[in-house]
Write a protein that holds these residues in place. Structure first.
Motif, PDB file in Angstrom:
ATOM      1  N   ALA A 241       0.834  -0.895   0.047  1.00  0.00           N
ATOM      2  CA  ALA A 241      -0.040   0.067   0.173  1.00  0.00           C
ATOM      3  C   ALA A 241       0.617   0.714   0.207  1.00  0.00           C
ATOM      4  O   ALA A 241       1.730   1.214   0.488  1.00  0.00           O
ATOM      5  CB  ALA A 241      -1.116   0.027   1.228  1.00  0.00           C
ATOM      6  N   PHE A 242       0.463   1.788  -1.032  1.00  0.00           N
ATOM      7  CA  PHE A 242       1.338   3.569  -1.077  1.00  0.00           C
ATOM      8  C   PHE A 242      -0.258   5.131  -1.052  1.00  0.00           C
ATOM      9  O   PHE A 242      -1.067   4.927  -1.378  1.00  0.00           O
ATOM     10  CB  PHE A 242       1.232   3.303  -2.176  1.00  0.00           C
ATOM     11  N   ASN A 243       0.618   5.953  -0.060  1.00  0.00           N
ATOM     12  CA  ASN A 243      -0.212   6.956   0.608  1.00  0.00           C
ATOM     13  C   ASN A 243       0.680   7.890  -0.463  1.00  0.00           C
ATOM     14  O   ASN A 243       1.944   8.531   0.372  1.00  0.00           O
ATOM     15  CB  ASN A 243      -0.884   7.231   1.634  1.00  0.00           C
ATOM     16  N   LEU A 244       0.482   9.013  -1.645  1.00  0.00           N
ATOM     17  CA  LEU A 244       1.238  10.013  -2.072  1.00  0.00           C
ATOM     18  C   LEU A 244       1.179  11.255  -1.233  1.00  0.00           C
ATOM     19  O   LEU A 244       2.350  12.029  -1.062  1.00  0.00           O
ATOM     20  CB  LEU A 244       0.626  10.225  -3.261  1.00  0.00           C
ATOM     21  N   ALA A 245       0.191  11.762  -0.206  1.00  0.00           N
ATOM     22  CA  ALA A 245       0.128  12.558   0.720  1.00  0.00           C
ATOM     23  C   ALA A 245       0.861  11.949   1.474  1.00  0.00           C
ATOM     24  O   ALA A 245       1.391  13.248   3.027  1.00  0.00           O
ATOM     25  CB  ALA A 245      -1.211  12.611   0.875  1.00  0.00           C
ATOM     26  N   ALA A 246       1.143  10.782   2.433  1.00  0.00           N
ATOM     27  CA  ALA A 246       1.564  10.602   3.337  1.00  0.00           C
ATOM     28  C   ALA A 246       3.707  10.684   2.571  1.00  0.00           C
ATOM     29  O   ALA A 246       4.335  10.277   3.669  1.00  0.00           O
ATOM     30  CB  ALA A 246       1.596   8.892   3.560  1.00  0.00           C
ATOM     31  N   ALA A 247       3.344  10.739   1.474  1.00  0.00           N
ATOM     32  CA  ALA A 247       4.739  10.741   0.667  1.00  0.00           C
ATOM     33  C   ALA A 247       5.985  11.649   1.304  1.00  0.00           C
ATOM     34  O   ALA A 247       7.059  12.937   1.452  1.00  0.00           O
ATOM     35  CB  ALA A 247       5.310  10.272  -0.279  1.00  0.00           C
ATOM     36  N   GLY A 248       5.193  12.838   1.449  1.00  0.00           N
ATOM     37  CA  GLY A 248       5.190  14.668   1.620  1.00  0.00           C
ATOM     38  C   GLY A 248       5.250  14.265   2.855  1.00  0.00           C
ATOM     39  O   GLY A 248       5.440  15.769   3.623  1.00  0.00           O
ATOM     40  N   GLY A 249       4.822  13.713   4.349  1.00  0.00           N
ATOM     41  CA  GLY A 249       4.407  13.633   5.758  1.00  0.00           C
ATOM     42  C   GLY A 249       4.489  14.841   5.817  1.00  0.00           C
ATOM     43  O   GLY A 249       3.943  15.095   7.166  1.00  0.00           O
ATOM     44  N   ASP A 250       2.904  14.533   4.725  1.00  0.00           N
ATOM     45  CA  ASP A 250       1.840  15.932   5.730  1.00  0.00           C
ATOM     46  C   ASP A 250       0.372  14.842   6.104  1.00  0.00           C
ATOM     47  O   ASP A 250      -0.130  15.659   7.600  1.00  0.00           O
ATOM     48  CB  ASP A 250       0.711  16.249   4.299  1.00  0.00           C
ATOM     49  N   VAL A 251       0.686  13.771   6.406  1.00  0.00           N
ATOM     50  CA  VAL A 251      -0.761  12.426   6.754  1.00  0.00           C
ATOM     51  C   VAL A 251       0.220  11.926   7.383  1.00  0.00           C
ATOM     52  O   VAL A 251       1.314  11.119   7.225  1.00  0.00           O
ATOM     53  CB  VAL A 251      -1.292  12.279   6.114  1.00  0.00           C
ATOM     54  N   LYS A 252      -0.792  11.270   8.271  1.00  0.00           N
ATOM     55  CA  LYS A 252      -0.038   9.474   9.014  1.00  0.00           C
ATOM     56  C   LYS A 252      -0.806   8.535   8.007  1.00  0.00           C
ATOM     57  O   LYS A 252      -2.448   8.576   7.672  1.00  0.00           O
ATOM     58  CB  LYS A 252      -0.568   9.703  10.356  1.00  0.00           C
ATOM     59  N   PHE A 253      -0.072   7.295   7.643  1.00  0.00           N
ATOM     60  CA  PHE A 253       0.077   6.591   6.790  1.00  0.00           C
ATOM     61  C   PHE A 253      -0.752   5.255   7.711  1.00  0.00           C
ATOM     62  O   PHE A 253       0.597   4.900   7.911  1.00  0.00           O
ATOM     63  CB  PHE A 253       0.590   6.044   5.816  1.00  0.00           C
ATOM     64  N   GLU A 254      -1.586   5.114   7.982  1.00  0.00           N
ATOM     65  CA  GLU A 254      -1.519   3.314   8.263  1.00  0.00           C
ATOM     66  C   GLU A 254      -1.792   2.346   7.277  1.00  0.00           C
ATOM     67  O   GLU A 254      -1.796   2.621   6.074  1.00  0.00           O
ATOM     68  CB  GLU A 254      -3.498   3.282   8.811  1.00  0.00           C
ATOM     69  N   LEU A 255      -2.117   1.765   8.519  1.00  0.00           N
ATOM     70  CA  LEU A 255      -2.058  -0.121   7.485  1.00  0.00           C
ATOM     71  C   LEU A 255      -2.895  -0.112   6.929  1.00  0.00           C
ATOM     72  O   LEU A 255      -4.592   0.562   7.304  1.00  0.00           O
ATOM     73  CB  LEU A 255      -1.245  -1.064   8.581  1.00  0.00           C
ATOM     74  N   PRO A 256      -3.762  -1.078   5.546  1.00  0.00           N
ATOM     75  CA  PRO A 256      -4.576  -0.763   5.054  1.00  0.00           C
ATOM     76  C   PRO A 256      -5.255  -2.160   5.739  1.00  0.00           C
ATOM     77  O   PRO A 256      -5.559  -3.024   4.858  1.00  0.00           O
ATOM     78  CB  PRO A 256      -4.206  -1.472   3.519  1.00  0.00           C
ATOM     79  N   THR A 257      -6.171  -2.043   7.483  1.00  0.00           N
ATOM     80  CA  THR A 257      -6.309  -2.896   7.645  1.00  0.00           C
ATOM     81  C   THR A 257      -7.881  -3.264   7.552  1.00  0.00           C
ATOM     82  O   THR A 257      -8.147  -4.868   7.452  1.00  0.00           O
ATOM     83  CB  THR A 257      -6.277  -2.535   9.108  1.00  0.00           C
ATOM     84  N   ALA A 258      -8.542  -2.414   6.752  1.00  0.00           N
ATOM     85  CA  ALA A 258      -9.535  -3.001   6.084  1.00  0.00           C
ATOM     86  C   ALA A 258      -9.723  -3.636   4.890  1.00  0.00           C
ATOM     87  O   ALA A 258     -10.796  -4.641   4.444  1.00  0.00           O
ATOM     88  CB  ALA A 258     -10.617  -1.580   5.728  1.00  0.00           C
ATOM     89  N   VAL A 259      -8.260  -3.354   4.156  1.00  0.00           N
ATOM     90  CA  VAL A 259      -8.707  -4.305   3.126  1.00  0.00           C
ATOM     91  C   VAL A 259      -8.118  -5.870   3.250  1.00  0.00           C
ATOM     92  O   VAL A 259      -8.181  -6.660   2.750  1.00  0.00           O
ATOM     93  CB  VAL A 259      -7.039  -3.519   2.253  1.00  0.00           C
ATOM     94  N   VAL A 260      -7.250  -5.779   4.365  1.00  0.00           N
ATOM     95  CA  VAL A 260      -6.691  -7.118   5.154  1.00  0.00           C
ATOM     96  C   VAL A 260      -7.778  -7.904   5.657  1.00  0.00           C
ATOM     97  O   VAL A 260      -7.324  -9.172   5.531  1.00  0.00           O
ATOM     98  CB  VAL A 260      -6.062  -7.325   5.798  1.00  0.00           C
ATOM     99  N   ALA A 261      -9.143  -7.148   6.551  1.00  0.00           N
ATOM    100  CA  ALA A 261      -9.789  -8.035   6.937  1.00  0.00           C
ATOM    101  C   ALA A 261     -10.566  -8.373   6.151  1.00  0.00           C
ATOM    102  O   ALA A 261     -11.305  -9.686   6.332  1.00  0.00           O
ATOM    103  CB  ALA A 261     -10.523  -7.023   8.410  1.00  0.00           C
ATOM    104  N   ALA A 262     -10.745  -8.005   4.831  1.00  0.00           N
ATOM    105  CA  ALA A 262     -11.830  -7.953   3.825  1.00  0.00           C
ATOM    106  C   ALA A 262     -11.496  -9.320   3.464  1.00  0.00           C
ATOM    107  O   ALA A 262     -11.968 -10.069   2.618  1.00  0.00           O
ATOM    108  CB  ALA A 262     -12.359  -6.522   2.789  1.00  0.00           C
ATOM    109  N   GLN A 263     -10.062  -9.186   2.954  1.00  0.00           N
ATOM    110  CA  GLN A 263      -9.489 -10.933   1.945  1.00  0.00           C
ATOM    111  C   GLN A 263      -9.695 -11.759   3.043  1.00  0.00           C
ATOM    112  O   GLN A 263      -9.574 -12.718   2.426  1.00  0.00           O
ATOM    113  CB  GLN A 263      -7.906 -10.433   1.624  1.00  0.00           C
ATOM    114  N   ASP A 264      -9.286 -11.134   4.242  1.00  0.00           N
ATOM    115  CA  ASP A 264      -9.242 -12.785   5.152  1.00  0.00           C
ATOM    116  C   ASP A 264     -11.015 -12.949   5.765  1.00  0.00           C
ATOM    117  O   ASP A 264     -10.600 -14.093   5.312  1.00  0.00           O
ATOM    118  CB  ASP A 264      -8.344 -11.781   6.630  1.00  0.00           C
TER     119      ASP A 264
END
Length: 268
Positions: A241-264
């Protein structure tokens, strides 16, 4: 910081992480989140390998178990296409021990995989976003960058294995992450990506799961991406997972837990 400096810093940082996703998420085609605070599972390095070999899912069964539109709220889910494929021999690393990690980042199956299917899961733009891409181009400040690019893209690769090959692949990935925590360089299609660190994070799911924040560097600017692996029986799913805004250090980038949970849930 002036708007132009903010954009320059953020875009320079994103370039490093985009090198990782350029191939893995460049093509096109057609659950509740878990909190990740459980102390059990692969986050502590333990293994829950089955005592008896598990039967591999067929290609058709794996396709049924893969994510589909509607499985994850507020996202667009599509199948990957030929442009998204990276052959196993197309991934090179400067440290052989790090190859399982590089393979996981690019959705490449480990040895003895029976079948593979892949998905791209991309956040839908927020309806209340105040700035557009045109605003960013016009230089309307740091908030413009955050509003326009605060979207997470997750590349999901789902592999089925015969017998103990699935648990073995999962174990090999965990070991490689430990061995390569200090960094390595991966090269795909002639483009090198310098990984400077891998920091383990907590996540739960399947029979075992593990996650990391992977930090890459380019021209002195760093960018974080998230890598998750989940095993259910003889099937192993990886999430990059990748988030462009997080790359700039402006937002906190979380794990894609909703995607992981859905696949699980679909593998259960």
């Amino acid at each position: 910081m002036r708007a132009t400096a903010v954009r320059r810093t953020a875009l320079a940082a994103s370039a490093a992480a985009l090198a990782l996703l350029a191939t893995a998420c460049g093509g096109s085609s057609d659950a509740d989140a878990k909190d990740g605070k459980d102390e059990k599972g692969a986050a502590n390095g333990s293994s829950s390998a089955p005592k008896t070999p598990a039967k591999a899912l067929t290609a058709a069964e794996l396709e049924t178990a893969a994510l589909a539109q509607g499985d994850v709220k507020d996202t667009k889910i599509t199948k990957t296409g030929p442009a998204d494929e990276v052959p196993a021999d197309g991934v090179k690393v400067d440290k052989e021990a790090c190859l399982p990690v590089a393979h996981a980042m690019y959705g490449v199956a480990q040895k003895d995989a029976v079948a593979t299917t892949k998905r791209k899961v991309i956040d839908e733009p927020k309806a209340d976003g105040k700035k557009s891409l045109e605003d960013v181009a016009k230089g309307e400040g740091a908030d413009a960058f955050k509003d326009a690019f605060n979207l997470t893209s997750t590349f999901v690769a789902l592999h089925s294995y015969e017998g103990t090959a699935g648990p073995d692949a999962f174990t090999a990935l965990k070991k490689a992450a430990v061995d390569c925590a200090g960094g390595f360089t991966a090269t795909v299609a002639g483009t090198p990506t310098k990984v400077v660190s891998m920091a383990e994070e907590k996540i739960t799911g399947g029979d075992e799961a593990v996650a990391w924040t992977v930090t890459s560097e380019s021209d002195g600017a760093t960018a974080p991406v998230k890598l998750v692996a989940l095993r259910k029986g003889s099937s192993v799913a990886t999430f990059f997972a990748f988030n462009l805004a997080a790359a700039g250090g402006d937002v906190k980038f979380e794990l894609p837990t909703a995607v992981v949970a859905a696949q699980d849930k679909k593998l259960a």
